[in-house]
Design an enzyme around this catalytic site. Structure first.
Site, PDB file in Angstrom:
ATOM      1  N   PRO A 107       0.841  -1.203   0.000  1.00 21.60           N
ATOM      2  CA  PRO A 107       0.000   0.000   0.000  1.00 21.60           C
ATOM      3  C   PRO A 107       0.871   1.246   0.000  1.00 21.60           C
ATOM      4  CG  PRO A 107      -0.826  -1.601   1.577  1.00 21.60           C
ATOM      5  CD  PRO A 107       0.490  -2.133   1.077  1.00 21.60           C
ATOM      6  N   CYS A 108       0.442   2.261  -0.743  1.00 28.07           N
ATOM      7  CA  CYS A 108       1.311   3.426  -0.927  1.00 28.07           C
ATOM      8  C   CYS A 108       1.586   4.154   0.382  1.00 28.07           C
ATOM      9  CB  CYS A 108       0.707   4.389  -1.949  1.00 28.07           C
ATOM     10  SG  CYS A 108      -0.887   5.085  -1.471  1.00 28.07           S
ATOM     11  N   GLN A 109       0.734   3.969   1.416  1.00 22.63           N
ATOM     12  CA  GLN A 109       0.998   4.616   2.697  1.00 22.63           C
ATOM     13  C   GLN A 109       2.326   4.158   3.267  1.00 22.63           C
ATOM     14  OE1 GLN A 109      -1.750   3.069   1.831  1.00 22.63           O
ATOM     15  NE2 GLN A 109      -3.595   4.076   2.588  1.00 22.63           N
TER      16      GLN A 109
END
Length: 507
Positions: A107-109
């Site tokens: 996930p880009c987070q």
């Protein structure tokens, strides 16, 4: 023996195995229900294992790719499931020998505001995540690459990773992989150009070990459609830092996507994707009492019914090898209970979004007030009676916020991007057929993502919608996988006569 020599020997054994005619083995990380897995399996890869945190998605993945093998249906947290654990639990054998290709995408987070020097520190110092826990998922993904020593890595993510708070995350991933002996490139691809009835745009990154490839190729487009303005805008935003040269360092590893031109086959439309499925007339079901509030389960089959002419796409969805349609029909063709909105859905024009829906709803309210007056019942604005009537007709959302929260699909165009938010309400994909007057069903969402009709989704309606919205479209995955397996085979054959290819990191 040094780590570099051990790595070289491991890679050589994997190449020798493939040269002997064995299938490349895939590990799917952050696998969801299996969009990438399905595409790679269809292209000739062996799906060896997957890691997925969500229990419903993990069970869907196991039911479809390893039926009867309970260990493959277990949810696993990549933060606590180390490569050795996975190999032992699934009987994969020695970790470094078990996998040829790793696919997926943290996930880009996990990358937010973690700069390039920080990524180097994380790679070099496994305890660095304690100082910045946002990097932890990246560290775990990287640890799987380090442990399994794959020949190929594929990463998928939203276009915003090219401009994530001033960072180009894809470039930073490439830099770390290149230090490990990989050749890496990334680009933006739109699923509509690859036979998916959806204008879904995503970043894809491919990295090859230098021993098997001296270039990275992305799949050629097969279909064409003029993308809506919003998609070109999002691409421009994602590429802005690259174009302006404002990122930290050069975007050396970005490559322009293969061009799609009007001479190609027209993109698959929503009607071509959904038109053969049994109609669901929501207002009729509401009146008869068959459509009620509550969980929607998939245990009641719905026959396809007579349909004289199937589109090529519908035929593929019914006959996908290993995932053919069931003789008794579909078991997940279920819709949301939205009694307030069915009449409003029927009024919307193709392409209408929430501002247009809001206006239609106010017109409906005025008509209802006028109808009551004709019957001698007078309701005035501001009274409790008026407010109750308004609540029955007009959605409560602010018309000035989230204008694209609602959208009625156009029959003659691909659908817009399906998101995981489908698990919340589904207003982003209102069926193009006004007579049916509803949001799309679970099976229709699956069709728009290019999941074949025999693909099974575990759980009830909301989890199934979420799994579908989160997935990589299998046809998009298959296009990538077909290109990758071709490059693998070329690299394996080339290695028969060339001990150390020029792009290799040789010891």
């Amino acid at each position: 023996m040094s780590d570099r020599i051990m790595t070289r020997q491991t890679i050589e054994r994997k190449i020798a195995r493939l040269r002997a005619g064995k299938q490349p083995r895939v590990l799917d990380l952050f696998a969801g229900c299996g969009g990438l897995s399905l595409g790679f399996e269809a292209a000739g890869f062996e799906l060896a294992a997957a890691v997925e945190f969500d229990p419903d998605a993990a069970r869907s993945h196991g039911l479809n790719f390893h039926p009867g093998k309970e260990a493959h249906s277990q949810a696993r947290d990549i933060l606590t499931t180390h490569p050795e654990d996975l190999a032992r639990e699934l009987g994969l054998g020695p970790v470094a020998e078990a996998i040829d290709v790793i696919v997926g995408g943290p996930p880009c987070q996990a990358f937010a505001r973690v700069g390039r020097p920080k990524l180097r520190e994380i790679d070099a110092h496994p305890q660095a995540f304690k100082h910045d826990p946002r990097a932890r998922l990246y560290l775990e993904y990287l640890s799987y690459v380090e442990a399994f020593q794959p020949l190929v890595v594929l990463v998928e993510n939203v276009p915003d990773v090219l401009n994530h708070g001033g960072q180009n995350i894809a470039e930073e991933i490439c830099e770390v992989l290149e230090q490990k002996g990989y050749l890496c490139r990334y680009t933006l691809l739109n699923a509509a150009f690859y036979g998916v009835p959806q204008t879904r745009q995503r970043m894809f990154l491919i990295a090859y070990r230098g021993e098997i490839a001296d270039r990275v190729v992305f799949p050629e487009s097969t279909h064409w459609v003029e993308l809506p303005p919003g998609y070109e805008g999002s691409r421009a935003v994602a590429l802005k830092l690259l174009n302006d040269g404002n990122i930290s360092g050069d975007a050396n590893d970005y490559t322009d996507p293969p061009e799609a031109t009007p001479e190609l086959i027209p993109a698959v439309t929503a009607e071509q994707a959904l038109g053969d499925l049994p109609p669901i007339y929501a207002r009729d079901l509401l009146k008869s009492g068959e459509l009620r509030r509550g969980a929607r389960r998939f245990d009641k089959p719905m026959p396809y019914g007579a349909h004289t002419k199937l589109s090529a796409y519908a035929r593929l969805m019914r006959t996908w090898p290993g995932f053919q349609a069931l003789p008794e029909g579909l078991k997940d063709h279920v819709i949301r209970y939205l009694p307030r909105d069915y009449e409003l859905f029927a009024r919307l024009n193709p392409g209408d979004q929430y501002p247009q829906a809001w206006k239609h709803a106010h017109d409906m309210l005025a008509e209802r007030v006028q109808e009551l007056r004709g019957r001698g019942i007078y309701i005035f604005e501001g009274t409790p009676e008026y407010e109750r009537l308004k609540e029955q007709i007009i959605p409560p959302y602010d018309v000035n916020k989230f204008p694209n929260k609602w959208r009625k699909m156009e029959a003659d165009q691909p659908a817009r991007t399906l998101m995981a938010h489908l698990g919340k309400d589904g207003y982003s994909h209102i069926h193009y057929d006004s007579a049916q007057a509803r949001t799309i069903s679970v099976r229709e969402a699956a069709r728009l993502q290019s999941f074949p009709d025999g693909f099974v989704f575990n759980g009830t309606m909301n989890p199934a919608f979420r799994q579908i919205g989160n997935a990589v479209p299998p046809l998009m995955a298959k296009a990538l996988a077909t290109t990758i397996i071709k490059q693998i085979r070329e690299g394996v054959r080339a290695g028969e006569t060339e001990t150390c290819p020029k792009a290799a990191v040789c010891v």
